[in-house]
Design an enzyme around this catalytic site. Sequence first.
Site, PDB file in Angstrom:
ATOM      1  N   ARG A  15      -9.476  11.011   0.878  1.00 47.49           N
ATOM      2  CA  ARG A  15      -8.140  10.410   1.027  1.00 47.49           C
ATOM      3  C   ARG A  15      -7.232  10.875  -0.114  1.00 47.49           C
ATOM      4  NH1 ARG A  15      -4.327   7.924  -1.696  1.00 47.49           N
ATOM      5  NH2 ARG A  15      -5.843   6.567  -2.722  1.00 47.49           N
ATOM      6  N   ASP A  16      -7.536  10.473  -1.321  1.00 45.09           N
ATOM      7  CA  ASP A  16      -6.661  10.779  -2.463  1.00 45.09           C
ATOM      8  C   ASP A  16      -6.612  12.290  -2.720  1.00 45.09           C
ATOM      9  OD1 ASP A  16      -5.015  10.288  -4.632  1.00 45.09           O
ATOM     10  OD2 ASP A  16      -6.354   8.847  -5.575  1.00 45.09           O
ATOM     11  N   HIS A 206      -9.430   2.517 -10.732  1.00 48.45           N
ATOM     12  CA  HIS A 206      -9.190   3.824 -10.090  1.00 48.45           C
ATOM     13  C   HIS A 206      -8.430   4.689 -11.090  1.00 48.45           C
ATOM     14  CE1 HIS A 206      -7.607   6.147  -6.406  1.00 48.45           C
ATOM     15  NE2 HIS A 206      -6.790   6.544  -7.360  1.00 48.45           N
ATOM     16  N   HIS A 208      -7.257   8.383 -12.867  1.00 46.59           N
ATOM     17  CA  HIS A 208      -7.047   9.833 -12.748  1.00 46.59           C
ATOM     18  C   HIS A 208      -7.285  10.431 -14.135  1.00 46.59           C
ATOM     19  CE1 HIS A 208      -5.376  10.413  -8.617  1.00 46.59           C
ATOM     20  NE2 HIS A 208      -5.406   9.081  -8.706  1.00 46.59           N
ATOM     21  N   CYS A 239      -1.376  12.162  -6.213  1.00 43.78           N
ATOM     22  CA  CYS A 239      -0.430  11.513  -5.298  1.00 43.78           C
ATOM     23  C   CYS A 239       0.780  12.424  -5.082  1.00 43.78           C
ATOM     24  CB  CYS A 239       0.015  10.174  -5.885  1.00 43.78           C
ATOM     25  SG  CYS A 239       1.313   9.368  -4.927  1.00 43.78           S
ATOM     26  N   ASN A 248      -8.428  12.745  -9.612  1.00 42.96           N
ATOM     27  CA  ASN A 248      -9.128  11.519 -10.017  1.00 42.96           C
ATOM     28  C   ASN A 248     -10.238  11.883 -10.997  1.00 42.96           C
ATOM     29  OD1 ASN A 248      -8.248  11.283  -7.036  1.00 42.96           O
ATOM     30  ND2 ASN A 248      -8.622   9.164  -7.607  1.00 42.96           N
TER      31      ASN A 248
HETATM   32  N1  COA Z   1       1.493   4.811  10.919  1.00 41.26           N
HETATM   33  C1  COA Z   1       2.167   5.622  11.774  1.00 41.26           C
HETATM   34  N2  COA Z   1       3.492   5.645  11.903  1.00 41.26           N
HETATM   35  C2  COA Z   1       4.192   4.779  11.156  1.00 41.26           C
HETATM   36  C3  COA Z   1       3.579   3.914  10.249  1.00 41.26           C
HETATM   37  C4  COA Z   1       2.169   3.937  10.136  1.00 41.26           C
HETATM   38  N3  COA Z   1       1.492   3.153   9.303  1.00 41.26           N
HETATM   39  N4  COA Z   1       4.517   3.177   9.636  1.00 41.26           N
HETATM   40  C5  COA Z   1       5.703   3.565  10.146  1.00 41.26           C
HETATM   41  N5  COA Z   1       5.509   4.540  11.062  1.00 41.26           N
HETATM   42  C6  COA Z   1       6.524   5.223  11.850  1.00 41.26           C
HETATM   43  C7  COA Z   1       7.390   4.225  12.638  1.00 41.26           C
HETATM   44  O1  COA Z   1       6.785   3.947  13.873  1.00 41.26           O
HETATM   45  C8  COA Z   1       8.680   4.965  12.756  1.00 41.26           C
HETATM   46  O2  COA Z   1       8.544   5.940  13.784  1.00 41.26           O
HETATM   47  P1  COA Z   1       9.765   6.317  14.758  1.00 41.26           P
HETATM   48  O3  COA Z   1      10.829   6.859  13.866  1.00 41.26           O
HETATM   49  O4  COA Z   1       9.152   7.323  15.667  1.00 41.26           O
HETATM   50  O5  COA Z   1      10.150   5.037  15.409  1.00 41.26           O
HETATM   51  C9  COA Z   1       8.793   5.730  11.443  1.00 41.26           C
HETATM   52  O6  COA Z   1       7.446   5.841  10.955  1.00 41.26           O
HETATM   53  C10 COA Z   1       9.642   5.036  10.413  1.00 41.26           C
HETATM   54  O7  COA Z   1       9.181   3.685  10.257  1.00 41.26           O
HETATM   55  P2  COA Z   1       9.588   2.790   8.979  1.00 41.26           P
HETATM   56  O8  COA Z   1       8.908   1.482   9.113  1.00 41.26           O
HETATM   57  O9  COA Z   1      11.079   2.819   8.833  1.00 41.26           O
HETATM   58  O10 COA Z   1       8.866   3.578   7.812  1.00 41.26           O
HETATM   59  P3  COA Z   1       9.516   4.230   6.516  1.00 41.26           P
HETATM   60  O11 COA Z   1      10.198   5.495   6.853  1.00 41.26           O
HETATM   61  O12 COA Z   1      10.241   3.192   5.731  1.00 41.26           O
HETATM   62  O13 COA Z   1       8.154   4.636   5.714  1.00 41.26           O
HETATM   63  C11 COA Z   1       5.889   4.085   5.253  1.00 41.26           C
HETATM   64  C12 COA Z   1       7.307   3.612   5.233  1.00 41.26           C
HETATM   65  C13 COA Z   1       5.047   3.015   4.586  1.00 41.26           C
HETATM   66  C14 COA Z   1       5.434   4.262   6.710  1.00 41.26           C
HETATM   67  C15 COA Z   1       5.773   5.455   4.523  1.00 41.26           C
HETATM   68  O14 COA Z   1       6.474   5.396   3.319  1.00 41.26           O
HETATM   69  C16 COA Z   1       4.328   5.824   4.237  1.00 41.26           C
HETATM   70  O15 COA Z   1       3.579   6.151   5.152  1.00 41.26           O
HETATM   71  N6  COA Z   1       3.904   5.809   2.951  1.00 41.26           N
HETATM   72  C17 COA Z   1       2.538   6.049   2.554  1.00 41.26           C
HETATM   73  C18 COA Z   1       2.503   7.062   1.455  1.00 41.26           C
HETATM   74  C19 COA Z   1       1.092   7.352   0.997  1.00 41.26           C
HETATM   75  O16 COA Z   1       0.139   7.346   1.756  1.00 41.26           O
HETATM   76  N7  COA Z   1       0.977   7.662  -0.295  1.00 41.26           N
HETATM   77  C20 COA Z   1      -0.245   8.039  -0.899  1.00 41.26           C
HETATM   78  C21 COA Z   1      -1.145   6.913  -1.139  1.00 41.26           C
HETATM   79  S1  COA Z   1      -0.989   6.147  -2.735  1.00 41.26           S
HETATM   80 ZN    ZN Z   2      -5.225   7.901  -6.958  1.00 46.39          ZN
END
Ligand code: COA
Ligand code: ZN
Length: 311
Positions: A15-16, A206, A208, A239, A248
């Site tokens: 994942r990370d 956790h 790094h 990240c 990590n």
């Molecule tokens: N899985 C799949 N699709 C998702 C989703 C999820 N968990 N969450 C939101 N979406 C989709 C929505 O359905 C929407 O799709 P559409 O435009 O086709 O309708 C779109 O994404 C936007 O949704 P919204 O709720 O406005 O999301 P956002 O743009 O504000 O993004 C997150 C928020 C949380 C989804 C996004 O920032 C994210 O995935 N972050 C994770 C980052 C990460 O993994 N970092 C590393 C780990 S530390």
């Molecule tokens: Zn990490």
Amino acid sequence: MDLPQHVEITEVGTRDGFQAEREFIPTETKIEVIDALQDAGVPRIEYSSFVSPRAVPQLADTLEVLQGVKRGKATLVALIANAKGAERAAEARCDEIVVVLSASESHNIKNVNRGVDESLAGMDAIMAHAARVGIPVHGAIATAFGCPFEGDVPTEQVVRIARHLEAAGFAGVGLGDTTGMATPPLVTRTCRALHDALPDFPVSLHFHNTRGIGLCNVMAGLECGIVRFESSIGGLGGCPFAPGATGNICTEDLVYLLHEMGLETGIDIEALCDVARTVEAVVGKALPGQVMRAGGRLALHDLGAVATARG
Ligand code: COA
Ligand code: ZN
């Protein structure tokens, strides 16, 4: 030092680590790596995430990966960031869910596009999805030891978030050192503050290895009684939403340290080093892990193969 007997390691490399790779790693390869980690005895694997595939395209195949790996060996954990992720993870029936949010406002906005309090307000909806299928939920507080945009993060903020998670029914909380800003005194201070405020709430760490003191931070955690650590095979990681984030702490180096200290992990270190070498081939570059190259301290060399220094 009064050390625990057994330490639980969570492998986070697929994942990370894989989320930060430039090339998409084929689903089949991810499955092979996860199964090899399970076969090496790794008890818990944060195998992928149910986040937006637009935000993290590398992990868009998280459902297919879960459907392809062996079940019933390691605990397979999925990272999520919002209720939609919890719904997808619950439907997919992973074993546990980890919800990430950051202690600092600016990293939370970069990483999940909302403020900290907005993330906290979403926890009940997340819990409801998980409760429907009986999956335990843990929290992961990113930037818990410092933020690349804001600098020091107040310990009280970490405690405040952890308190909220415990009240919401979380099974435990992990403190994420997203860009390697932790130091042993900071780890000690934070772990003590959490223990004082929430003595029964399980904590994992956790780290790094961005500044080369990741395993020193583990030692500080062990001294505080922490028995759960996260690490990545070969030292993969980083990240995409935090500048300067590097790998990590390395799982096989961590396991080597713990075993040499007489602590048990249930992991076969030789098998783990084989997985690390496989992962190096998968990502096509040398990884920072050291024990996979040097072997254990008693990995002896052939006397005849080395020249004698003569003057
Ligand atoms: N899985 C799949 N699709 C998702 C989703 C999820 N968990 N969450 C939101 N979406 C989709 C929505 O359905 C929407 O799709 P559409 O435009 O086709 O309708 C779109 O994404 C936007 O949704 P919204 O709720 O406005 O999301 P956002 O743009 O504000 O993004 C997150 C928020 C949380 C989804 C996004 O920032 C994210 O995935 N972050 C994770 C980052 C990460 O993994 N970092 C590393 C780990 S530390
Ligand atoms: Zn990490």
